[in-house]
Structures are given as C-alpha cells and as structure tokens.
Design a protein around this motif. Structure first.
Motif, PDB file in Angstrom:
ATOM      1  N   HIS A  43       0.939  -1.178  -0.101  1.00 52.99           N
ATOM      2  CA  HIS A  43      -0.143  -0.024   0.102  1.00 52.99           C
ATOM      3  C   HIS A  43       0.840   1.104  -0.157  1.00 52.99           C
ATOM      4  CE1 HIS A  43      -2.946   2.783   1.257  1.00 52.99           C
ATOM      5  NE2 HIS A  43      -3.769   2.082   0.794  1.00 52.99           N
ATOM      6  N   ASP A  60       0.487   3.922   1.492  1.00 51.14           N
ATOM      7  CA  ASP A  60       0.965   4.620   2.955  1.00 51.14           C
ATOM      8  C   ASP A  60       1.992   3.700   3.570  1.00 51.14           C
ATOM      9  OD1 ASP A  60      -1.140   6.303   2.640  1.00 51.14           O
ATOM     10  OD2 ASP A  60      -2.473   5.163   3.717  1.00 51.14           O
ATOM     11  N   GLU A  61       2.190   2.442   3.280  1.00 54.83           N
ATOM     12  CA  GLU A  61       3.225   1.616   3.828  1.00 54.83           C
ATOM     13  C   GLU A  61       4.588   1.807   3.371  1.00 54.83           C
ATOM     14  OE1 GLU A  61       4.654  -3.131   4.586  1.00 54.83           O
ATOM     15  OE2 GLU A  61       2.681  -2.533   3.719  1.00 54.83           O
ATOM     16  N   ILE A  64       5.326   4.924   2.127  1.00 61.78           N
ATOM     17  CA  ILE A  64       5.674   6.045   2.589  1.00 61.78           C
ATOM     18  C   ILE A  64       6.498   5.929   3.829  1.00 61.78           C
ATOM     19  CG2 ILE A  64       4.888   8.287   3.658  1.00 61.78           C
ATOM     20  CD1 ILE A  64       2.852   8.491   1.298  1.00 61.78           C
ATOM     21  N   SER A  65       5.913   5.073   4.672  1.00 60.15           N
ATOM     22  CA  SER A  65       6.449   4.654   5.955  1.00 60.15           C
ATOM     23  C   SER A  65       7.782   4.212   5.798  1.00 60.15           C
ATOM     24  CB  SER A  65       5.678   3.736   6.763  1.00 60.15           C
ATOM     25  OG  SER A  65       4.542   4.535   7.091  1.00 60.15           O
ATOM     26  N   ILE A  66       8.129   3.314   5.052  1.00 57.28           N
ATOM     27  CA  ILE A  66       9.422   2.619   4.704  1.00 57.28           C
ATOM     28  C   ILE A  66      10.394   3.752   4.126  1.00 57.28           C
ATOM     29  CG2 ILE A  66      10.624   1.325   3.210  1.00 57.28           C
ATOM     30  CD1 ILE A  66       8.179  -0.645   3.259  1.00 57.28           C
ATOM     31  N   LYS A 118      10.290   7.058   4.960  1.00 55.89           N
ATOM     32  CA  LYS A 118      10.771   7.901   6.038  1.00 55.89           C
ATOM     33  C   LYS A 118      11.680   7.110   6.990  1.00 55.89           C
ATOM     34  CE  LYS A 118       6.505  10.773   6.357  1.00 55.89           C
ATOM     35  NZ  LYS A 118       5.142  11.016   6.898  1.00 55.89           N
ATOM     36  N   GLU A 119      11.567   5.757   7.310  1.00 53.03           N
ATOM     37  CA  GLU A 119      12.548   5.269   8.021  1.00 53.03           C
ATOM     38  C   GLU A 119      13.843   5.366   7.659  1.00 53.03           C
ATOM     39  OE1 GLU A 119      11.249   1.382   8.452  1.00 53.03           O
ATOM     40  OE2 GLU A 119       9.297   1.861   9.512  1.00 53.03           O
ATOM     41  N   ASN A 120      14.029   5.361   6.215  1.00 56.29           N
ATOM     42  CA  ASN A 120      15.377   5.505   5.396  1.00 56.29           C
ATOM     43  C   ASN A 120      16.043   6.741   5.624  1.00 56.29           C
ATOM     44  OD1 ASN A 120      16.536   2.705   4.029  1.00 56.29           O
ATOM     45  ND2 ASN A 120      14.127   2.761   4.218  1.00 56.29           N
ATOM     46  N   SER A 121      15.218   7.845   5.783  1.00 55.20           N
ATOM     47  CA  SER A 121      15.429   9.478   6.183  1.00 55.20           C
ATOM     48  C   SER A 121      16.465   9.791   4.802  1.00 55.20           C
ATOM     49  CB  SER A 121      16.179   9.363   7.460  1.00 55.20           C
ATOM     50  OG  SER A 121      15.308   9.318   8.485  1.00 55.20           O
ATOM     51  N   LYS A 165      -0.142  13.358  -2.532  1.00 56.39           N
ATOM     52  CA  LYS A 165       0.165  12.413  -1.080  1.00 56.39           C
ATOM     53  C   LYS A 165       1.473  12.514  -0.780  1.00 56.39           C
ATOM     54  CE  LYS A 165      -2.100   8.745   0.161  1.00 56.39           C
ATOM     55  NZ  LYS A 165      -2.784   8.728   1.516  1.00 56.39           N
ATOM     56  N   ASN A 188       3.890  14.362   2.239  1.00 54.53           N
ATOM     57  CA  ASN A 188       4.660  13.655   3.193  1.00 54.53           C
ATOM     58  C   ASN A 188       6.079  13.932   2.951  1.00 54.53           C
ATOM     59  OD1 ASN A 188       3.213  11.143   4.585  1.00 54.53           O
ATOM     60  ND2 ASN A 188       2.003  11.680   2.675  1.00 54.53           N
TER      61      ASN A 188
END
Length: 238
Positions: free
Chosen positions: A143, A145-146, A148-150, A152-155, A172, A176
C-alpha cells in the motif's frame, strides 16, 4: 551485439533495438490497446524501419515484471518464442530496474512506482553508486501508505519518484516529503531502451535465462487467484 528488448508489463507497449551502448530505434505506444494485438506489429515495424530482420538480432531481453499479469505473459511468450525460433540467448530484466535506470546518476533514493490497484504499488528502492544502479530493497507490492513509512525510516537526503503511479499519488507524496522530486512525464513510461541496455550488460557478462524455466516476477497472486481463494477457501499454492 544487437538485442531486441520488449516491455509489455504496464499499459504501454514498447520495443527497442540496442547495439553496444547505442540505441538504434525504439517504439513506445501508450494508448491502452491490447498488447496481444499491437506487440508483434510494432516489433515488425521497428525492424523494418531499421532494415533489419530477426536473424540480425543477437539476443532478446524482456521485462520480467512486476506488472500486469496478462501483459507480462504476452511479452514473455513473445520474447521466448523469438529466442527459441532463432536459437539466440534470452534474459529477463525487472521492469522496476529499468524504470530506475531511466534516472541514471540521480542522487539520493530512486523509487519507481507502478500502479497495482486499490492504492497499492509495485516498487523497490534504488541508488546510484560509482556509476552503477543498486537495488537497496526487495521488490514489493504494498500500500502506498506503507511505502511512505518505509521511505521515512530510511531518512533519505532526497527521493525521486518515477513510474505510471506518480500522477495518482503525487499530491500524497508531496504532503509527506519536503525533499521529493518527480521524474518528467515522458520517463514515467516503461522504456524498452533502458530494459535493453541493462539486458545487454548482463548478456555480455555471460548471463542468460533458461527458456523453459524462467517466469515473470509476480510478487503477489493475480486477481483471479485471490477471488478463487476467497470463494473456495482453497489456496492455489496447494
């Protein structure tokens, strides 16, 4: 060495002839006609315009996915048939790898996204280092959204998105990421030229795939398989 590359993994259909780092010709159609109808005609048209016949081709490259299940099968069957009939080497290259290669030498993370419906995407993360494309994640069907989260974790210092799902999720993604870049529209389409260049490198290194055993990268089950499992409760994997 001349290779004919074919990509029918998305709504567009494309073929190209690449020879030793030189693009001889390429056709890209993005009018959503059936791949089974247009793929062989555009291959014939390209070869005729280049005054080549199929015997002049030294190897065949095809998109191995992920992407449209039907499109992948059509492209795979076409490339395998041509390779077998002409006794020439054959190799598959990921559609995501080829999309990322469209952005050669881009700094930061490169994220190709292909529409997988229901707000899901086919994707992977890449970077360029020492002039080489490097995949830094698994191939994924997730998805948005998932994803995007991944990321962001990598910065990442910057993130560049490319692919046919970019227009769908652009707003979207801008919400983000402050350091987001989007590829030009013409690069969001699958390009057989990128596929062919990556395939040519592999073939020159002595790699080739087995015509009998090689299959596309599906990542997830087809819609028909999922509907069958929901209806019967029986897994198609046995």
């Amino acid at each position: 060495m001349k290779v004919l590359s074919i990509d029918s993994s998305t709504a567009s259909a494309t073929c190209a002839v690449v020879e030793d780092g030189k693009l001889l010709g390429e056709i890209v159609l993005n009018d959503k006609k059936q791949h089974s109808v247009i793929l062989m005609p555009i291959i014939d048209s390209l070869l005729n315009n280049l005054k080549l016949n199929i015997n002049d081709i030294d190897g065949f490259v095809v998109s191995s996915g992920p992407g449209s299940f039907t499109g992948l099968r059509i492209g795979m069957a076409t490339a395998k048939g041509l390779a077998q009939a002409n006794n020439k080497p054959f190799i598959g290259v990921s559609s995501l790898d080829a999309l990322a290669f469209n952005l050669a030498y881009t700094s930061g993370l490169i994220c190709p996204i292909l529409d997988a419906l229901r707000d899901n995407v086919y994707t992977a993360l890449y970077s360029f280092s020492d002039g080489n494309l490097k995949r830094v994640s698994d191939y994924m069907a997730i998805h948005i959204d998932e994803l995007i989260s991944i990321i962001k974790e990598n910065s990442p210092s910057s993130i560049t998105f490319i692919g046919d799902a970019v227009p769908k999720f652009k707003d979207k993604l801008e919400e983000n990421f402050h350091n987001v870049i989007f590829a030009p529209a013409h690069l969001n389409l699958a390009r057989a030229s990128s596929l062919g260049e990556l395939g040519l490198i592999k073939l020159r290194e002595g790699h080739e795939d087995d015509l009998l055993t090689f299959s596309p990268i599906y990542i997830r089950k087809s819609q028909a398989e999922r509907e069958y499992e929901e209806k019967t409760g029986v897994s198609v994997d046995g």
